[in-house]
Design an enzyme around this catalytic site. Structure first.
Site, PDB file in Angstrom:
ATOM      1  N   ASP A  16      -8.991   9.752  -2.486  1.00 11.66           N
ATOM      2  CA  ASP A  16      -7.574   9.687  -2.152  1.00 11.66           C
ATOM      3  C   ASP A  16      -6.905   8.605  -2.992  1.00 11.66           C
ATOM      4  OD1 ASP A  16      -5.288  10.263  -0.092  1.00 11.66           O
ATOM      5  OD2 ASP A  16      -5.428   8.084  -0.230  1.00 11.66           O
ATOM      6  N   TYR A  70      -0.329   3.236  -6.384  1.00  9.16           N
ATOM      7  CA  TYR A  70      -1.484   2.324  -6.330  1.00  9.16           C
ATOM      8  C   TYR A  70      -1.772   1.720  -7.702  1.00  9.16           C
ATOM      9  CZ  TYR A  70      -2.468   4.855  -1.946  1.00  9.16           C
ATOM     10  OH  TYR A  70      -2.403   5.454  -0.715  1.00  9.16           O
ATOM     11  N   LYS A  73      -0.412  11.364  -4.457  1.00 10.30           N
ATOM     12  CA  LYS A  73       0.849  11.395  -3.724  1.00 10.30           C
ATOM     13  C   LYS A  73       2.042  11.141  -4.640  1.00 10.30           C
ATOM     14  CE  LYS A  73      -1.784   9.388  -0.021  1.00 10.30           C
ATOM     15  NZ  LYS A  73      -2.818   8.817  -0.871  1.00 10.30           N
ATOM     16  N   HIS A  88       4.502  10.957  -0.531  1.00  6.92           N
ATOM     17  CA  HIS A  88       4.013   9.695   0.016  1.00  6.92           C
ATOM     18  C   HIS A  88       4.833   9.239   1.219  1.00  6.92           C
ATOM     19  CE1 HIS A  88       1.264   6.270  -1.292  1.00  6.92           C
ATOM     20  NE2 HIS A  88       1.650   5.988  -0.056  1.00  6.92           N
TER      21      HIS A  88
END
Length: 103
Positions: A30, A35, A64, A97
């Site tokens: 994931d 990120y 996402k 997200h």
């Protein structure tokens, strides 16, 4: 299916974490654009595929869409960036997200 989340994974360490997870039996990875580690995540995935530990189709890869890309004309561009960073041809799941867009 056991999954590895890559949020807040330290730069320079996430590829090793992904490789170890896949070696241990994790098949769900994931991640997300926000990120800022998708290139390293992709490196870890591809190393294990190259070693023959897994095939791409054995993995369930999730990313996402970040809020600044939720405008209709930006979604494809954002997904293509993620695919490029991960060095993958497809994602198994692409989520929004957050349920609101930012400018």
């Amino acid at each position: 299916m056991i999954g590895l989340g890559t949020w807040q994974s330290p730069k320079g360490q996430v590829a090793e974490a992904v490789k170890e997870a896949i070696s241990t039996g994790y098949r769900h990875i994931d991640g997300a654009y926000v990120y800022q580690n998708e290139k390293e995540v992709g490196e870890g995935i591809h190393q294990k595929i190259k070693e023959g530990v897994v095939k791409r189709e054995d993995l369930f890869i999730v990313s996402k869409l970040w809020c600044t890309f939720s405008a209709k004309d930006k979604v494809k561009e954002a997904c293509c960036k993620t695919l490029s960073d991960l060095n993958l041809e497809y994602l198994d799941l692409y989520l929004i997200h957050w349920p609101m867009g930012f400018k």
